[in-house]
Design an enzyme around this catalytic site. Structure first.
Site, short mmCIF file in Angstrom:
data_model
loop_
_atom_site.label_atom_id
_atom_site.label_comp_id
_atom_site.label_asym_id
_atom_site.label_seq_id
_atom_site.Cartn_x
_atom_site.Cartn_y
_atom_site.Cartn_z
N PHE A 136 0.87 -1.18 0.00
CA PHE A 136 0.00 0.00 0.00
C PHE A 136 0.90 1.22 0.00
O PHE A 136 1.72 1.40 0.90
CB PHE A 136 -0.93 0.03 1.21
CG PHE A 136 -1.92 1.17 1.13
CD1 PHE A 136 -3.09 1.04 0.38
CD2 PHE A 136 -1.67 2.38 1.75
CE1 PHE A 136 -3.98 2.11 0.25
CE2 PHE A 136 -2.56 3.45 1.64
CZ PHE A 136 -3.72 3.31 0.89
N ASP A 221 9.36 2.35 1.60
CA ASP A 221 8.22 3.14 2.05
C ASP A 221 8.07 2.89 3.55
O ASP A 221 7.57 1.86 3.98
CB ASP A 221 6.96 2.69 1.28
CG ASP A 221 5.69 3.38 1.79
OD1 ASP A 221 5.72 3.99 2.87
OD2 ASP A 221 4.66 3.27 1.10
N LYS A 250 2.87 9.75 8.43
CA LYS A 250 2.19 9.26 9.63
C LYS A 250 2.81 9.74 10.94
O LYS A 250 2.59 10.85 11.36
CB LYS A 250 2.11 7.73 9.58
CG LYS A 250 1.12 7.23 8.54
CD LYS A 250 0.86 5.76 8.68
CE LYS A 250 -0.08 5.19 7.64
NZ LYS A 250 -1.50 5.47 7.87
C1 PLP Z 1 3.01 2.18 3.84
C2 PLP Z 1 2.11 3.34 3.50
N1 PLP Z 1 2.48 4.15 2.51
C3 PLP Z 1 1.73 5.22 2.17
C4 PLP Z 1 0.55 5.49 2.81
C5 PLP Z 1 -0.25 6.70 2.42
O1 PLP Z 1 -0.11 7.69 3.38
P1 PLP Z 1 -1.14 8.92 3.44
O2 PLP Z 1 -2.46 8.36 3.82
O3 PLP Z 1 -0.55 9.85 4.45
O4 PLP Z 1 -1.16 9.53 2.07
C6 PLP Z 1 0.13 4.66 3.85
C7 PLP Z 1 -1.16 4.91 4.55
O5 PLP Z 1 -1.74 4.05 5.17
C8 PLP Z 1 0.93 3.55 4.21
O6 PLP Z 1 0.57 2.72 5.19
#
Ligand code: PLP
Length: 398
Positions: A136, A221, A250
């Site tokens: 994700f 990520d 986050k």
């Molecule tokens: C691993 C990861 N990358 C990217 C995102 C996207 O982040 P945002 O919701 O701040 O755009 C998330 C959100 O859950 C995530 O868990």
């Protein structure tokens, strides 16, 4: 007359998420209170955001002070909180330079653009990025395309090209998918939203070795795993593997919206004008993120996450041995999934709500636990009692 916030929400807000029936009004540490004064242990942390707990004094002070000093200056000028945040993150990581933005999706979007620019400049125009199934990476069009879950993509076709999705935890799959057009491999060190999937020992090291052999950029990520969640400041440190590019969001701001991507010097292919953002690196969010990061370092919050994660694991193991409908628990640090042998997660979440514990429904058959990293043993004991009560009620069909 009390306001019916749920009715107002359904009248005015786009219906995009089935909300839990709790109107949260305030929080402190690991606890939140709803508008009726009912108290809950918050094991969702605003989706893994409140790493240093709700209403943390250091962050509140930094925000209040900054709000009275300066709220925004464009990136045409130098900004002290932005530089302070850049310094603390670079000096405490294996990366050399940073760009600060506003969310996780935006951080990944920037990292993808950086990799593509690197491919143009240094790899004969290579532009493809290999990502993992069940990953994700966000909700922008490019990060939807990067995300290895077709159900997020189907309704938005056509989506950007240039991503190949392979099985997670399989180095050979990455090798087989690599072509002359490949510029990078992008992975979560532990998949969060995709199921709390922990890679086997050696997977990330194997990917690192393949990237080195083929001259590919390794992008981690760390939007969910960063800032202590796995028991180390950054997730990559738990696996002894350094990325070339790392994204954060986050937990970075301790509750305010902020993201960032960091890169090793050699991968910093951008030139002036290639990327930017009006609010990226905003003084208010940077002041909050600096206070939060400093708090995490000064109080060794990752060590608490590691110790409390081990304690939570014991509690979850006890619950698993008492309830045969729990088929698995998996996790690391303070990121855990409890998996059931049927689709009882909505019933468990609802019953735990009533028992005073907030959980994230990860899958129809799994819930996710991600408390603030400042959680105590006593709070975990209490959470396990409430979880036990919720499980018993849900199993009875409650
Ligand atoms: C691993 C990861 N990358 C990217 C995102 C996207 O982040 P945002 O919701 O701040 O755009 C998330 C959100 O859950 C995530 O868990």
């Amino acid at each position: 007359m009390t306001t019916d916030w749920k009715a107002l929400e359904s009248k005015y807000y786009m219906f995009l998420v089935r909300r839990q029936p709790v109107v949260i009004e305030r929080g402190k540490g690991t606890r939140v209170w709803d508008v009726d004064g009912k108290e809950y242990l918050d094991f969702t942390s605003g989706w893994a955001v409140n790493n240093v707990g709700h209403a943390n004094e250091a962050i509140a002070d930094a925000i209040a002070k900054q709000a009275r000093t300066l709220l925004q200056t464009s990136n045409q000028f130098y900004s002290i909180p932005q530089i302070q945040l850049a310094q603390i993150l670079v000096e405490n990581s294996a990366l050399d330079k940073i760009f600060i933005c506003n969310s996780g999706a935006e951080a990944n979007e920037g990292a993808i653009k950086l990799a593509k620019k690197y491919g143009k400049k240094h790899k004969n125009g290579a532009f493809e990025i290999i990502t993992a199934l069940n990953s994700f990476h966000g909700r922008t069009m490019m990060t939807v395309a990067a995300t290895g879950q077709p159900h997020y993509q189907e309704i938005f076709q056509p989506i950007p090209v240039g991503f190949t999705h392979v099985d997670y935890d399989d180095v050979d799959a990455i090798k087989a998918a690599t072509t002359d057009r490949t510029v990078a491999v992008m992975l979560e060190p532990v998949q969060g939203e995709g199921g709390v999937n922990i890679p086997s020992a050696g997977y990330l090291k194997g990917v690192r070795a393949w990237c080195d052999e083929k001259g590919l950029l390794l992008i981690f990520d760390e939007v969910q795993t960063g800032l202590g969640r796995l028991g180390t400041l950054f997730g990559y440190q738990s696996f002894g593997v350094e990325p070339d590019i790392m994204t954060l969001a986050k937990g970075l701001g301790g509750g305010v919206p902020i993201g960032a991507f960091l890169a090793k010097d050699f991968a910093c292919a951008f030139e002036p004008g290639d990327h930017g953002s009006t609010f990226g690196g905003n003084v208010l969010t940077c002041a909050a993120a600096y206070a939060s990061t400093k708090y995490i370092l000064d109080n060794d919050v990752p060590a608490n996450a590691k110790a409390m994660g081990e304690y939570l694991q014991k509690g979850l193991n006890t619950l698993m041995s008492n309830h045969e409908f729990i088929s698995e628990i998996r996790g690391m640090g303070l990121l855990w999934a409890v998996v059931f042998n049927s689709d009882m997660s909505p019933a468990v979440v609802a019953a735990c709500n009533r028992a005073g514990l907030l959980l994230n429904p990860l899958r129809p058959n799994a819930v996710r636990l991600m408390p603030p990293l400042t959680v105590t043993r006593e709070e975990i004991d209490e959470a396990m009692e409430r979880l036990e009560a919720g499980l018993v009620e849900a199993a009875k069909g409650g």
